[in-house]
Design an enzyme around this catalytic site. Structure first.
Site, PDB file in Angstrom:
ATOM      1  N   LYS A 210       0.845  -1.199   0.000  1.00 27.47           N
ATOM      2  CA  LYS A 210       0.000   0.000   0.000  1.00 27.47           C
ATOM      3  C   LYS A 210       0.884   1.256   0.000  1.00 27.47           C
ATOM      4  O   LYS A 210       0.702   2.146  -0.805  1.00 27.47           O
ATOM      5  CB  LYS A 210      -0.906  -0.054   1.227  1.00 27.47           C
ATOM      6  CG  LYS A 210      -1.869   1.086   1.356  1.00 27.47           C
ATOM      7  CD  LYS A 210      -2.849   0.832   2.496  1.00 27.47           C
ATOM      8  CE  LYS A 210      -3.619   2.088   2.823  1.00 27.47           C
ATOM      9  NZ  LYS A 210      -4.584   1.896   3.909  1.00 27.47           N
ATOM     10  N   GLU A 216      10.566  -4.624   4.613  1.00 27.54           N
ATOM     11  CA  GLU A 216      10.657  -6.023   4.166  1.00 27.54           C
ATOM     12  C   GLU A 216      10.333  -6.131   2.678  1.00 27.54           C
ATOM     13  O   GLU A 216      11.063  -6.772   1.898  1.00 27.54           O
ATOM     14  CB  GLU A 216       9.667  -6.918   4.942  1.00 27.54           C
ATOM     15  CG  GLU A 216       9.966  -7.076   6.407  1.00 27.54           C
ATOM     16  CD  GLU A 216       9.255  -6.041   7.269  1.00 27.54           C
ATOM     17  OE1 GLU A 216       9.011  -4.904   6.783  1.00 27.54           O
ATOM     18  OE2 GLU A 216       8.973  -6.346   8.435  1.00 27.54           O
ATOM     19  N   GLY A 272      -4.980  -2.387   5.187  1.00 32.57           N
ATOM     20  CA  GLY A 272      -4.195  -3.523   4.690  1.00 32.57           C
ATOM     21  C   GLY A 272      -4.880  -4.867   4.924  1.00 32.57           C
ATOM     22  O   GLY A 272      -5.000  -5.694   4.026  1.00 32.57           O
ATOM     23  N   ARG A 273      -5.367  -5.080   6.157  1.00 33.76           N
ATOM     24  CA  ARG A 273      -5.968  -6.385   6.476  1.00 33.76           C
ATOM     25  C   ARG A 273      -7.374  -6.528   5.928  1.00 33.76           C
ATOM     26  O   ARG A 273      -8.018  -7.566   6.119  1.00 33.76           O
ATOM     27  CB  ARG A 273      -5.938  -6.607   7.998  1.00 33.76           C
ATOM     28  CG  ARG A 273      -6.624  -5.516   8.804  1.00 33.76           C
ATOM     29  CD  ARG A 273      -6.239  -5.591  10.266  1.00 33.76           C
ATOM     30  NE  ARG A 273      -6.746  -4.472  11.047  1.00 33.76           N
ATOM     31  CZ  ARG A 273      -6.148  -3.288  11.162  1.00 33.76           C
ATOM     32  NH1 ARG A 273      -5.026  -3.051  10.506  1.00 33.76           N
ATOM     33  NH2 ARG A 273      -6.665  -2.337  11.921  1.00 33.76           N
ATOM     34  N   GLU A 358      -5.130  -7.467  14.906  1.00 32.24           N
ATOM     35  CA  GLU A 358      -4.645  -6.128  14.564  1.00 32.24           C
ATOM     36  C   GLU A 358      -5.792  -5.126  14.674  1.00 32.24           C
ATOM     37  O   GLU A 358      -5.588  -3.962  14.993  1.00 32.24           O
ATOM     38  CB  GLU A 358      -4.038  -6.125  13.155  1.00 32.24           C
ATOM     39  CG  GLU A 358      -3.067  -4.989  12.940  1.00 32.24           C
ATOM     40  CD  GLU A 358      -2.277  -5.108  11.651  1.00 32.24           C
ATOM     41  OE1 GLU A 358      -1.047  -5.156  11.711  1.00 32.24           O
ATOM     42  OE2 GLU A 358      -2.902  -5.151  10.576  1.00 32.24           O
ATOM     43  N   HIS A 389      -5.193 -33.910  17.281  1.00 34.22           N
ATOM     44  CA  HIS A 389      -4.115 -34.777  17.769  1.00 34.22           C
ATOM     45  C   HIS A 389      -2.987 -33.969  18.396  1.00 34.22           C
ATOM     46  O   HIS A 389      -1.889 -34.476  18.577  1.00 34.22           O
ATOM     47  CB  HIS A 389      -3.593 -35.651  16.623  1.00 34.22           C
ATOM     48  CG  HIS A 389      -4.677 -36.520  16.078  1.00 34.22           C
ATOM     49  ND1 HIS A 389      -4.895 -37.799  16.522  1.00 34.22           N
ATOM     50  CD2 HIS A 389      -5.661 -36.257  15.188  1.00 34.22           C
ATOM     51  CE1 HIS A 389      -5.947 -38.301  15.893  1.00 34.22           C
ATOM     52  NE2 HIS A 389      -6.432 -37.386  15.082  1.00 34.22           N
ATOM     53  N   LYS A 509       8.032  -0.732  12.682  1.00 29.20           N
ATOM     54  CA  LYS A 509       8.578  -0.327  11.381  1.00 29.20           C
ATOM     55  C   LYS A 509       9.645   0.762  11.571  1.00 29.20           C
ATOM     56  O   LYS A 509      10.703   0.719  10.980  1.00 29.20           O
ATOM     57  CB  LYS A 509       7.466   0.203  10.460  1.00 29.20           C
ATOM     58  CG  LYS A 509       6.540  -0.860   9.886  1.00 29.20           C
ATOM     59  CD  LYS A 509       5.580  -0.250   8.840  1.00 29.20           C
ATOM     60  CE  LYS A 509       4.663  -1.294   8.220  1.00 29.20           C
ATOM     61  NZ  LYS A 509       3.760  -0.784   7.173  1.00 29.20           N
TER      62      LYS A 509
HETATM   63  C1  G6Q Z   1      -2.644  -4.094   7.887  1.00 26.52           C
HETATM   64  C2  G6Q Z   1      -1.431  -3.462   8.381  1.00 26.52           C
HETATM   65  C3  G6Q Z   1      -0.153  -4.122   7.931  1.00 26.52           C
HETATM   66  C4  G6Q Z   1       0.251  -3.777   6.504  1.00 26.52           C
HETATM   67  C5  G6Q Z   1       1.690  -4.209   6.269  1.00 26.52           C
HETATM   68  C6  G6Q Z   1       2.167  -3.951   4.858  1.00 26.52           C
HETATM   69  O1  G6Q Z   1      -3.769  -3.707   8.140  1.00 26.52           O
HETATM   70  O2  G6Q Z   1      -1.451  -2.124   8.114  1.00 26.52           O
HETATM   71  O3  G6Q Z   1      -0.195  -5.524   8.051  1.00 26.52           O
HETATM   72  O4  G6Q Z   1      -0.611  -4.373   5.587  1.00 26.52           O
HETATM   73  O5  G6Q Z   1       2.526  -3.572   7.186  1.00 26.52           O
HETATM   74  O6  G6Q Z   1       2.063  -2.601   4.535  1.00 26.52           O
HETATM   75  P1  G6Q Z   1       2.236  -2.119   3.051  1.00 26.52           P
HETATM   76  O7  G6Q Z   1       1.130  -2.716   2.225  1.00 26.52           O
HETATM   77  O8  G6Q Z   1       2.150  -0.629   3.086  1.00 26.52           O
HETATM   78  O9  G6Q Z   1       3.563  -2.614   2.573  1.00 26.52           O
END
Ligand code: G6Q
Length: 570
Positions: A210, A216, A272-273, A358, A389, A509
Site C-alpha cells: 500500500k 521487508e 491492509g488487512r 490487529e 491430535h 517499522k
Molecule cells: C494491515 C497493516 C499491515 C500492513 C503491512 C504492509 O492492516 O497495516 O499488516 O498491511 O505492514 O504494509 P504495506 O502494504 O504498506 O507494505
C-alpha cells in the site's frame, strides 16, 4: 457520534449482563439441552448460504436479548450505516473505512469526501481483468518472449496474508499451469526458497505494498529485481515485463522502475488487512481467473448486505461478535480457536489472526481513554482433524475456557471414498464432546479404576459455534471473510475502539529502520539504546565477524540464484 453513548461499563445493558452472568455462569450445557429439546434448532441462524449453530454457547434466550440491547445502546446500527456511508470512522487516521465498496456492484453509489468511489473500484477491476487474461492466456510475454509460468507476490502483513490465504483456499479453482509463490519475510530464506527452481524469464513479480515503503517488501523487491536482471542479461528494460505493482503510491512505484501502466491502484480507505478483495488480490485473480474473482466479490457483497439490513437476532456477524463479547468479557475467555475442517482453509486461521488481533488489539477508546474491560481475544487455529491430535487436549481438559469456531462443508472439493463423512463426523463429535464432556459416573461405568477416573473426566461446558456451508467456492470464501470482518467490527463498536488503525505495527517499522545502520556500519556505532539492546547489537556484530563454520562461497556456487551462470557446473 461517540459522546452520546455512555462508557461501556455504564451502559444499562452491560450492567444487566453482569448481573445476568452471575445467575447463569454455572449452568451446564448438559442441563440447558436437557431442559429444552429444541435448543439446537432454535439457536441457529442462516444467511447467504451459511448456517450458524450457536446453541453450544453458555447462553439462555435472555442472554441474546441483553446482548442485542447492548448492541442497540452502543448504536451498532448507526455505526454500520456510518461505515457504509463513507464516514471517517477510522478516527486516528482520519480515514473512511470502505472495504465494502471494493465489492459493491457497478451501479452502486458509495461516497467519501463527496466522491463516489465505486467507478474507480470497477476501473481497477477492469484493468486487473485484462491483465489477468493476458497472463493466463500466454499473450503477456516475458522479456525473452517466453510466456509467464510463475507468479511471485511480494508483500507482507495485509499485503500477503490475504493473497496467500485466498490462493490456498481456492487452489481447487486455480490454473495449475501457473506456479504461485508468496514472499513476505525479510529473512532471505523466504526469497531464496521461493525462487530456487524458477527461471527468471518465466517469472512475474507482483510487488504489493500500500505504502511502497515497507522495509521487508522493498528489500525483497530489490532482491527480486537483481535476481531477474541477472537471469535476463542485465537489461533494465526487462523490469517492465517482469514486475507489476499494487500500491496507493504511484510516485514510489515509478521510482522503483515499474511502469505506472503496470500499477494497480487502491485507496487509503482500504486497510491492509481488509484489502484481499482490492488489487492486492491480483495474484488471486491470476490464479482463479476474473470470473471466479468476481464470484468471490459477490460473496463478500452478499454478506455485507446481510450485515447492513438484517435485525441483529438473525444477523450472523452481529451474533458472532456479540457472543464473542459474552465469552471474552464475562466468562474471561482470552482466546478463540478457529478450526476449519477443510484442508484448503489451512491459512484461514493465520489470516483471521491478523484481521481480528490487529483490528481489536487496542487498549484505549475512540476518545483515547484507557478501557476498563478486555478487548480483542487471541485467535489461533489449525485445520481439523490435525489439531485434534495436538492442542485440542488443552481445550477439552485444560484449565482455560477456549471458545471454538468450527467451520465445515457439506461437500468435499476432493471427494475420496469415505473421507468426507469421517471428517464431518469429527467436527460434530468435537463440538459435542466439548459441550457435554464425560461425567465421573460415565467414566466409572466403563469400569475405569477409581484412581484413573479424574484423569478421564471431561467437564464439558466448553462453548463453540459451528458454521456450515455447502462447499468451499470463491463466493463462500467471500462470505466467510466478510462474516469475520463484520464480527470484528461489531466487537470494536461495543468496545468503542478504533478497529481500523494499527499504531502497534508502525512502531516496529520505525525502530527497525533506526537499528539497521547500527548493524551494518563498518565503524563501531555509538549506541544509545537501553543496556540490553546495546549489548545485543554488540553481540550480533561479533557473531557477524566470526568465521563461518561452512564455506558460504561454496554454497553460493550451489545456489540456483547463480544458476544461469553456474548451470552445468554442479
Ligand atoms: C494491515 C497493516 C499491515 C500492513 C503491512 C504492509 O492492516 O497495516 O499488516 O498491511 O505492514 O504494509 P504495506 O502494504 O504498506 O507494505
Amino acid at each position: 457520534m461517540t459522546t452520546r453513548i455512555k462508557p461501556l461499563t455504564q451502559r444499562p445493558a452491560w450492567k444487566a449482563l453482569a448481573a445476568h452472568y452471575k445467575k447463569v455462569q454455572d449452568l451446564h450445557l448438559r442441563k440447558l439441552f436437557a431442559d429444552d429439546s429444541k435448543r439446537g434448532e432454535r439457536m441457529t441462524a442462516a444467511a447467504a448460504g451459511l448456517f450458524l449453530d450457536y446453541s453450544k454457547n453458555r447462553i439462555v434466550d435472555q442472554t441474546i436479548k441483553l446482548l442485542i440491547q447492548l448492541a442497540n445502546e452502543s448504536d451498532l446500527s448507526g455505526r454500520i450505516e456510518a461505515m457504509f456511508r463513507g464516514e471517517k470512522i477510522n478516527v486516528t487516521e482520519n480515514r473512511a473505512v470502505l472495504h465494502v465498496a471494493l465489492r459493491a456492484p457497478k451501479g452502486a453509489i458509495i461516497k467519501t469526501d463527496g466522491k463516489n468511489v465505486v467507478p474507480e473500484v470497477h476501473a481497477v477491476l477492469e484493468k486487473m481483468n485484462v491483465f489477468s487474461e493476458r497472463v493466463r492466456s500466454g499473450r503477456w510475454k516475458g522479456h525473452t518472449g517466453k510466456r509467464i509460468k510463475n507468479v511471485i507476490n511480494i508483500g507482507i502483513g495485509g499485503s500477503d496474508l490475504g493473497p496467500v490465504m485466498a490462493y490456498e483456499a481456492l487452489k481447487h479453482y486455480s490454473d495449475r499451469r501457473l506456479t504461485f509463490r508468496f514472499v513476505s519475510n525479510v529473512d532471505g530464506t523466504d526469497f531464496v526458497e521461493a525462487t530456487r527452481d524458477l527461471d527468471p524469464a518465466e517469472t512475474l513479480f507482483i510487488v504489493s505494498s500500500k505504502t511502497f515503503t515497507t522495509l521487508e517488501t522493498m528489500t525483497n523487491a530489490q532482491s527480486a529485481r537483481a535476481w531477474s536482471l541477472k537471469g535476463l542479461g542485465g537489461n533494465p528494460k526487462a523490469v517492465a515485463k517482469h514486475f507489476v505493482a499494487v500500491s496507493t503510491n504511484a510516485e514510489k512505484v515509478s521510482a522503483f522502475g515499474i511502469d505506472p501502466a503496470n500499477m494497480f491502484g487502491f485507496w487509503d480507505w482500504v486497510g491492509g488487512r481488509y484489502s484481499m478483495d482490492s488489487a492486492i488480490g491480483l495474484s488471486t485473480m491470476l490464479a482463479i481467473g476474473p470470473e471466479n474473482f468476481h464470484a468471490l466479490l459477490k460473496g463478500f457483497h452478499e454478506m455485507d448486505e446481510h450485515f447492513r439490513t438484517t435485525p441483529f437476532e438473525k444477523n450472523l456477524p452481529a451474533l458472532m461478535g456479540l457472543l464473542s463479547i459474552w465469552n471474552n468479557d464475562f466468562f474471561g475467555a482470552s482466546t478463540v480457536a478457529v478450526l476449519p475442517y477443510e484442508q484448503y482453509l489451512k491459512r484461514f486461521p493465520a489470516y483471521l489472526q491478523q484481521l481480528t488481533m490487529e483490528s481489536n488489539g487496542k487498549h484505549v477508546t475512540l476518545s483515547g481513554k484507557n478501557v476498563d474491560y478486555q478487548t480483542g481475544p487471541i485467535y489461533s487455529g489449525e485445520p481439523g482433524t490435525n489439531g485434534q491430535h495436538s492442542f485440542y487436549q488443552l481445550i477439552h481438559q485444560g484449565t482455560r475456557l477456549i471458545p471454538c469456531d468450527f467451520i465445515a462443508f457439506g461437500h468435499a472439493l476432493s471427494p475420496l471414498g469415505r473421507h468426507h463423512d469421517i471428517l464431518l463426523a469429527n467436527v460434530f463429535a468435537q463440538a459435542e464432546a466439548l459441550a457435554f464432556g464425560k461425567t465421573a459416573a460415565e467414566v466409572k461405568a466403563e469400569r475405569t479404576p477409581d484412581w484413573l477416573v479424574p484423569h478421564r473426566v471431561f467437564e464439558g461446558n466448553r462453548p463453540s459455534n459451528v458454521i456450515l456451508a455447502e462447499r468451499l467456492t470463491p463466493a463462500v470464501l467471500g462470505k466467510l471473510v466478510a462474516l469475520y470482518e463484520h464480527s470484528v467490527f461489531t466487537q470494536g463498536v461495543i468496545w468503542n475502539i478504533d478497529s481500523f488503525d494499527q499504531w502497534g505495527v508502525e512502531l516496529g517499522k520505525v525502530l527497525a529502520q533506526r537499528i539497521v545502520p547500527e548493524l551494518e556500519s563498518k565503524a563501531t556505532p555509538m549506541l544509545k539504546h537501553d543496556s540490553s539492546t546495546n549489548n545485543l547489537i554488540r553481540h550480533y556484530r561479533k557473531l557477524k565477524k566470526a568465521k563461518p563454520v561452512w564455506n558460504p562461497a561454496r554454497r553460493e556456487k550451489l545456489s540456483p540464484h547463480s544458476h544461469t551462470a553456474s548451470k552445468g557446473k554442479l
